[in-house]
Design a protein around this motif. Structure first.
Motif, PDB file in Angstrom:
ATOM      1  N   LEU B   4       6.319  -0.032 -58.014  1.00 52.96           N
ATOM      2  CA  LEU B   4       7.151  -1.181 -58.347  1.00 52.96           C
ATOM      3  C   LEU B   4       6.941  -2.235 -57.255  1.00 52.96           C
ATOM      4  O   LEU B   4       7.299  -2.009 -56.106  1.00 52.96           O
ATOM      5  CB  LEU B   4       8.611  -0.708 -58.369  1.00 52.96           C
ATOM      6  CG  LEU B   4       9.645  -1.506 -59.164  1.00 52.96           C
ATOM      7  CD1 LEU B   4       9.195  -1.757 -60.592  1.00 52.96           C
ATOM      8  CD2 LEU B   4      10.985  -0.788 -59.141  1.00 52.96           C
ATOM      9  N   ILE B   6       6.894  -6.559 -56.085  1.00 55.84           N
ATOM     10  CA  ILE B   6       7.150  -7.957 -56.423  1.00 55.84           C
ATOM     11  C   ILE B   6       5.808  -8.608 -56.774  1.00 55.84           C
ATOM     12  O   ILE B   6       4.742  -8.136 -56.371  1.00 55.84           O
ATOM     13  CB  ILE B   6       7.855  -8.744 -55.289  1.00 55.84           C
ATOM     14  CG1 ILE B   6       7.061  -8.723 -53.982  1.00 55.84           C
ATOM     15  CG2 ILE B   6       9.275  -8.282 -55.077  1.00 55.84           C
ATOM     16  CD1 ILE B   6       7.593  -9.710 -52.939  1.00 55.84           C
ATOM     17  N   HIS B 164       9.002 -13.163 -56.967  1.00 56.36           N
ATOM     18  CA  HIS B 164      10.040 -12.324 -56.362  1.00 56.36           C
ATOM     19  C   HIS B 164      10.656 -11.337 -57.338  1.00 56.36           C
ATOM     20  O   HIS B 164      11.743 -10.823 -57.099  1.00 56.36           O
ATOM     21  CB  HIS B 164      11.129 -13.201 -55.738  1.00 56.36           C
ATOM     22  CG  HIS B 164      10.683 -13.858 -54.465  1.00 56.36           C
ATOM     23  ND1 HIS B 164      11.392 -14.843 -53.837  1.00 56.36           N
ATOM     24  CD2 HIS B 164       9.584 -13.649 -53.703  1.00 56.36           C
ATOM     25  CE1 HIS B 164      10.746 -15.225 -52.741  1.00 56.36           C
ATOM     26  NE2 HIS B 164       9.645 -14.514 -52.644  1.00 56.36           N
ATOM     27  N   ALA B 165       9.990 -11.088 -58.459  1.00 64.46           N
ATOM     28  CA  ALA B 165      10.490 -10.057 -59.380  1.00 64.46           C
ATOM     29  C   ALA B 165       9.574  -8.847 -59.288  1.00 64.46           C
ATOM     30  O   ALA B 165       8.351  -8.965 -59.373  1.00 64.46           O
ATOM     31  CB  ALA B 165      10.528 -10.586 -60.808  1.00 64.46           C
ATOM     32  N   GLN B 166      10.199  -7.685 -59.092  1.00 61.24           N
ATOM     33  CA  GLN B 166       9.410  -6.447 -59.051  1.00 61.24           C
ATOM     34  C   GLN B 166       9.164  -5.955 -60.470  1.00 61.24           C
ATOM     35  O   GLN B 166      10.075  -5.949 -61.286  1.00 61.24           O
ATOM     36  CB  GLN B 166      10.176  -5.346 -58.325  1.00 61.24           C
ATOM     37  CG  GLN B 166      10.525  -5.631 -56.887  1.00 61.24           C
ATOM     38  CD  GLN B 166      11.325  -4.491 -56.274  1.00 61.24           C
ATOM     39  OE1 GLN B 166      11.145  -3.339 -56.608  1.00 61.24           O
ATOM     40  NE2 GLN B 166      12.224  -4.833 -55.370  1.00 61.24           N
ATOM     41  N   SER B 167       7.930  -5.549 -60.735  1.00 63.32           N
ATOM     42  CA  SER B 167       7.655  -4.804 -61.963  1.00 63.32           C
ATOM     43  C   SER B 167       6.501  -3.850 -61.656  1.00 63.32           C
ATOM     44  O   SER B 167       5.959  -3.848 -60.550  1.00 63.32           O
ATOM     45  CB  SER B 167       7.367  -5.739 -63.141  1.00 63.32           C
ATOM     46  OG  SER B 167       6.248  -6.547 -62.884  1.00 63.32           O
TER      47      SER B 167
END
Lengths: 190, 576
Positions: B4, B6, B164-167
């Protein structure tokens, strides 16, 4: 499974990024699709900080909007009021009862609305309020408020306790692990 | 292995897997972590450059020598790097060169919300835009293939919600392509008019080839979901569209946002009854569609302001709003503030006390504008404090010189304050510049810079002496003060404002958040001595509040014992 949404609201410096990291880790280990949306930079300087965690079979949007959150975890009392609108109608608010005065309160421009949780309860929001600061101090550090609250949240998940602990071990530096395990346990058993 | 990450870490992983050898960047939210994560791979040479122009020119040199190279910056950083970018478009590359740029719609941590896609159009270079961390990695790798295949720098654009979004990202191995041999090639690399004039047709021809690529590339992906509604979108907006509509609409997801395909869009338009463009910030895809004669609905429905989300897309399509509860009580704002013990605070207190006009700059110290200090008069861009002070003083014909200063941080001074100071010396204005030297690049999360004595890996590096640098730039008077000593600061401030020559005050104390800075015990209020004068409250320190008894109180969890409030108390009610 439909996408579930968790919102973590706190004050810059309270460790909401670490809490979301733990949550992301445990959900990833459960083989969910996961997205965690963080805020870095200016917003961290003692300001209000919000982090979104979403999981399910397939997660699209990284953000949570009004009326979408299954859980709101508030690290400070009035942050729960600031972000209550994100909760679904039957969503659950888990909040720390700790008060941290924002600058307009410190300067005396406005009053700190101490009764905010009573008002939210009266409006029908299901609230689990705990003194996470006291529990964190009992665990050994005021800084563990974030992990105490994750312990409280964990009660609502069908994920075994030891899986949370192993996610904790994958997230936290070894030197702080015992303290945080204790903090998690105190939140879980509160 | 799945992780996971960013988006920025996804990009860093992509740079690593693509075999990048040299990365030079300047930090800036939301781009900083690209370089920070990349610096953890020992195989890559990584550095913080003094500014984005230097970073891109460093990358140019590395490309010239034949290796894959990259730099990363925020949207406004690309303004600084625009000079090399526009001519790099002409020279093209030897080793692949990728410029990662992070836009900040909604201005979470920026001074404007400019749309970097304009640079791709203006410089006539390709730009890719990923929609999650996995694509961040894949597109970073693809950007190098495009760069080398089409002989062009390639832009990779993300916005805050991707950066800045974790996936989930699937990690693969690093593959380093064979280094190309550097051969002297003046026609390609010396952009004198005679050579550049021959390169311009190459640029135009390249755009045609890139457009053909855009027509067939799988990153411009058609997802069929009925013939009623079609939506053209890219990046984070793609995720919001899918969140709102599921599979109920047809989507043309553009992974390459410059140049845009023509035939692919025309074919899509013919397939659906109604065609929408959903893009944050400016209507760039929309304008392209209209230019090629395709009717679309875009900015008439969606704002050019801020970020989008599933909510405002659903609203635009008149879908029922989700139910929610809000309290009636107004929740006090919680704006970001300078930390307890921040070395910038006391200098702003003194500037406010003496009603000094303060031309500000970009960094933590922009927070000096907030109540109760309200100490700033302007903030424009990196370095502007110093140069605009000069203009302000010249315009006042001497009247403002003794009551106006510029404030700028150590990193920002190295970035672009130096040239402004040279101008002050050269063009002789009696200007007073205060360098708030907290020995780190603060706001972006503690990055090293040329004045700190350490490099990106934390290893010792040449430490540029700010005092000597100011002297070398032609400033005779350079004073160093410790901002924790109010009397000393006030004395020096008065002296330097009074003199009829340019001067610099270096206000030097490390950021309290630095690991090596040890906190002192919290100060103590003697309730018997406190007379509720609230003078200490003028500092705007988050550790000081007024208790229910009307007297000052200290938050022991926040106070680091800097002692500035102690010096301010007229009744000696605050002690260590």
């Amino acid at each position: 499974m439909n996408t579930k949404s968790i919102v973590i609201a706190g004050v810059g410096g309270q460790g909401s990024l670490l809490a979301s990291k733990l949550l992301g880790k445990v959900l990833l280990n459960e083989n969910y699709d996961v997205k965690v949306s963080e805020v870095h930079g200016m917003s961290q300087r003692g300001g209000s900080v919000i982090t979104y965690v979403r999981y399910g079979d397939r997660v699209y949007s990284p953000v949570v909007q009004s009326g979408e959150a299954d859980f709101l975890i508030s690290f400070e009392r009035i942050e729960s009021g600031r972000y209550a609108h994100l909760l679904k109608k039957d969503g659950i608010l888990i909040t720390n009862t700790q008060q941290i005065a924002p600058m307009p309160v410190i300067t005396g421009a406005v009053q700190y609305p101490e009764t905010i949780l009573d008002e939210l309860t009266a409006k029908g929001i299901q609230i689990e309020a705990i003194n996470a600061l006291a529990l964190a101090e009992q665990a050994g550090s005021a800084k563990a408020v974030n992990i105490v609250l994750m312990g409280q949240l964990a009660k609502h998940f069908h994920i075994a306790y030891d899986k949370w602990i192993s996610a904790l071990e994958q997230t936290i530096k070894p030197v702080f692990i015992e303290l945080n395990k204790k903090a998690f346990q105190l939140g879980y058993e509160s | 292995m799945k992780e996971l990450l960013i988006g920025n870490a996804g990009i860093a992983r992509g740079l690593y897997e693509a075999g990048v050898e040299v990365i030079s960047s300047y930090p800036g939210t939301p781009s900083t972590e690209i370089t920070e994560f990349a610096s953890k791979y020992d195989e890559i040479y990584c550095e913080w450059a003094p500014n984005e122009k230097v970073a891109l020119e460093t990358a140019f040199g590395a490309s010239l020598k034949g290796v894959r190279t990259a730099c990363a910056m925020k949207h406004v950083g690309l303004n600084v790097a625009a000079d090399p970018l526009f001519t790099l478009s002409y020279t093209g590359v030897t080793g692949g060169l990728v410029i990662c740029v992070a836009d900040d719609p909604a201005m979470h941590s920026s001074q404007n919300e400019q749309d970097s896609r304009h640079y791709a159009i203006g410089a006539k270079v390709p730009m890719l835009e990923p929609a999650d961390s996995s694509e961040c990695k894949e597109f970073a790798k693809l950007a190098f293939e495009i760069s080398e295949q089409f002989d062009t720098p390639c832009l990779l654009r993300v916005c805050t919600r991707i950066a800045h979004a974790q996936s989930i990202v699937n990690l693969e191995n690093r593959v380093v392509p064979e280094q190309k041999i550097y051969n002297k090639n003046p026609q390609k690399y010396i952009m004198s008019p005679a050579n550049a004039i021959k390169r311009h047709p190459f640029v135009e021809e390249r755009t045609k080839k890139l457009t053909e690529y855009a027509e067939t590339s799988p990153i411009n992906r058609l997802e069929i979901g009925g013939t009623q509604i079609g939506i053209i979108t890219s990046g984070a907006c793609y995720q919001y569209v899918r969140e709102v509509f599921g599979d109920a609409v047809s989507v043309l997801k553009l992974g390459m946002v410059n140049p845009l395909p023509v035939q692919k869009i025309k074919n899509f338009a013919e397939m659906v009854s109604k065609l929408y463009v959903i893009e944050e910030l400016d209507g760039i895809i929309e304008t392209h569609c209209k230019n090629i004669g395709v009717e679309v609905i875009g900015k008439e429905l969606f704002s050019p302001l801020g970020e989008y989300s599933q909510k405002n897309i659903a609203e635009a399509f008149h879908m029922p709003a989700k139910e929610f509860i809000t309290p009636d009580t107004e929740i006090p704002m919680r704006p970001p503030v300078m930390c307890s013990g921040c070395p910038h605070r006391s200098m702003f207190y003194l500037l406010a006390k003496h009603k000094i006009t303060v031309l500000g700059d970009i960094g933590c110290y922009t927070l000096g504008s907030a109540p109760p200090l309200c100490a700033l008069d302007s903030t424009l861009c990196m370095g502007a404090s110093v140069s605009s002070l000069h203009g302000f003083n010249k315009a006042s014909k001497g009247e403002s010189e003794h009551k106006t200063v510029a404030v700028i941080g150590d990193s920002t001074f190295m970035h672009s304050g130096m040239t402004g100071l040279a101008n002050i010396a050269y063009n002789n204005s009696n200007s007073t510049v205060i360098i708030l030297d907290n020995s780190i690049t603060g706001m972006t999360g503690h990055q090293q810079n040329p004045t700190t004595g350490y490099n990106i890996k934390g290893d010792p590096a040449t430490k540029i002496d700010l005092e000597a640098l100011c002297h070398a730039l032609g400033i005779q008077r350079v004073k160093i003060v410790d901002p924790y000593h109010l009397d000393e600061c006030e004395k020096v401030l008065k002296e330097e404002l009074a003199v009829d020559e340019p001067s610099v005050i270096i206000s030097r104390r490390p950021c309290v958040l630095l690991k090596h800075v040890k906190a002192e015990s919290p100060v103590v209020i003697d309730k018997n001595k406190c007379r509720s004068c609230k003078k200490c409250m003028k500092l705007g320190c988050p550790s000081i509040h007024i208790d229910n008894d009307g007297k000052a109180g200290i938050d022991n969890t926040l106070c680091v014992g800097c002692g500035v409030c102690k010096q301010l108390c007229p009744f000696d009610a605050i002690t260590s």
